[in-house]
Design an enzyme around this catalytic site. Structure first.
Site, PDB file in Angstrom:
ATOM      1  N   HIS A  36       2.287   2.805  -3.696  1.00  0.00           N
ATOM      2  CA  HIS A  36       1.241   2.342  -2.763  1.00  0.00           C
ATOM      3  C   HIS A  36       0.313   3.512  -2.404  1.00  0.00           C
ATOM      4  O   HIS A  36      -0.911   3.346  -2.364  1.00  0.00           O
ATOM      5  CB  HIS A  36       1.861   1.841  -1.449  1.00  0.00           C
ATOM      6  CG  HIS A  36       2.747   0.642  -1.565  1.00  0.00           C
ATOM      7  ND1 HIS A  36       4.014   0.600  -1.046  1.00  0.00           N
ATOM      8  CD2 HIS A  36       2.535  -0.575  -2.134  1.00  0.00           C
ATOM      9  CE1 HIS A  36       4.554  -0.591  -1.274  1.00  0.00           C
ATOM     10  NE2 HIS A  36       3.678  -1.323  -1.936  1.00  0.00           N
ATOM     11  N   LYS A  90      10.050 -12.960   5.712  1.00  0.00           N
ATOM     12  CA  LYS A  90      10.778 -11.953   4.937  1.00  0.00           C
ATOM     13  C   LYS A  90      11.739 -11.192   5.825  1.00  0.00           C
ATOM     14  O   LYS A  90      11.432 -10.939   6.995  1.00  0.00           O
ATOM     15  CB  LYS A  90       9.771 -10.968   4.310  1.00  0.00           C
ATOM     16  CG  LYS A  90       9.163 -11.465   3.027  1.00  0.00           C
ATOM     17  CD  LYS A  90       8.559 -10.296   2.268  1.00  0.00           C
ATOM     18  CE  LYS A  90       8.013 -10.705   0.923  1.00  0.00           C
ATOM     19  NZ  LYS A  90       7.424  -9.571   0.203  1.00  0.00           N
ATOM     20  N   ARG A 148       1.899  -3.601 -11.778  1.00  0.00           N
ATOM     21  CA  ARG A 148       2.862  -2.707 -12.437  1.00  0.00           C
ATOM     22  C   ARG A 148       3.193  -3.283 -13.804  1.00  0.00           C
ATOM     23  O   ARG A 148       2.619  -2.904 -14.799  1.00  0.00           O
ATOM     24  CB  ARG A 148       4.128  -2.570 -11.580  1.00  0.00           C
ATOM     25  CG  ARG A 148       3.908  -1.737 -10.321  1.00  0.00           C
ATOM     26  CD  ARG A 148       5.027  -1.908  -9.360  1.00  0.00           C
ATOM     27  NE  ARG A 148       5.199  -3.329  -9.045  1.00  0.00           N
ATOM     28  CZ  ARG A 148       5.975  -3.813  -8.082  1.00  0.00           C
ATOM     29  NH1 ARG A 148       6.698  -3.006  -7.367  1.00  0.00           N
ATOM     30  NH2 ARG A 148       6.044  -5.098  -7.851  1.00  0.00           N
ATOM     31  N   SER A 166       9.154  -1.405  -3.038  1.00  0.00           N
ATOM     32  CA  SER A 166       9.830  -1.234  -1.752  1.00  0.00           C
ATOM     33  C   SER A 166      11.258  -1.749  -1.845  1.00  0.00           C
ATOM     34  O   SER A 166      12.187  -1.165  -1.294  1.00  0.00           O
ATOM     35  CB  SER A 166       9.081  -1.999  -0.654  1.00  0.00           C
ATOM     36  OG  SER A 166       7.766  -1.548  -0.552  1.00  0.00           O
TER      37      SER A 166
END
Ligand code: PNS
Length: 163
Positions: A20, A44, A93, A131
């Site tokens: 990030h 979440k 990614r 993460s």
């Protein structure tokens, strides 16, 4: 005077990773202002509160006034319009990111056709960093010093120590 080019980089950032950080650093070279928008996604199961997540990003980019850190709730596109941004930045990614990102970009374009989504390729070193993987590694006692900023590493250690 030309309008400032404002972009929003949204995400969960639970916590912010070196991937990030790399994207924010590169994104702010392209746009005049970059709003890093921490999603308030209660659904979440986050490790860090929204405030903690924002504070870490603020500290890391404290010397760059063009990086603004904030939070949003609800539809991203509403927030983008609130801050007068015309662009959304997302990182890509692997191919596995593509389908979800594609769907989200098209939905956001449907909601606001004048807002463009820009995809930036992750730096190869951070292709596999997320993460989620950082948290998993740290929770099992692995070292995350190559994956996150030292400040974030310290906060993660504190979290798992107190769990
Ligand atoms: O870091 P993440 O978890 O991949 O970020 C995803 C995020 C928060 C950017 C995305 O879920 C989002 O924009 N949520 C807000 C709701 C919304 O606007 N969804 C898209 C249109 S339905």
């Amino acid at each position: 005077m030309a309008c400032p080019k404002i972009a929003v980089y949204p995400g969960s950032f639970d916590p912010v990773t070196n991937g990030h950080i790399d994207l924010i650093s590169r994104g702010v070279k392209v746009f005049d202002e970059l709003y890093v928008a921490v999603a308030c996604n209660q659904a979440k199961n986050n490790l860090f509160s929204v405030c903690e997540r924002m504070e870490m990003i603020q500290e890391i980019f404290a010397d760059n006034p063009r990086v603004k850190v904030s939070t949003f709730d609800g539809l991203l596109i509403n927030y983008v319009q609130e801050v007068n941004a015309h662009a959304i930045i997302r990182g890509l990614r692997a191919v596995s990111d593509f389908e979800y990102e594609f769907q989200m970009a098209l939905m956001n374009r449907n909601l606001a056709p004048t807002v463009e989504t820009f995809f930036m390729m992750s730096k190869d070193t951070y292709m596999y960093v997320s993460s989620r993987i950082v948290k998993e590694l740290a929770s099992l006692g692995g070292t995350v010093s190559d994956l996150v900023h030292p400040l974030v590493e310290k906060k993660i250690k504190e979290k798992y120590r107190s769990k």
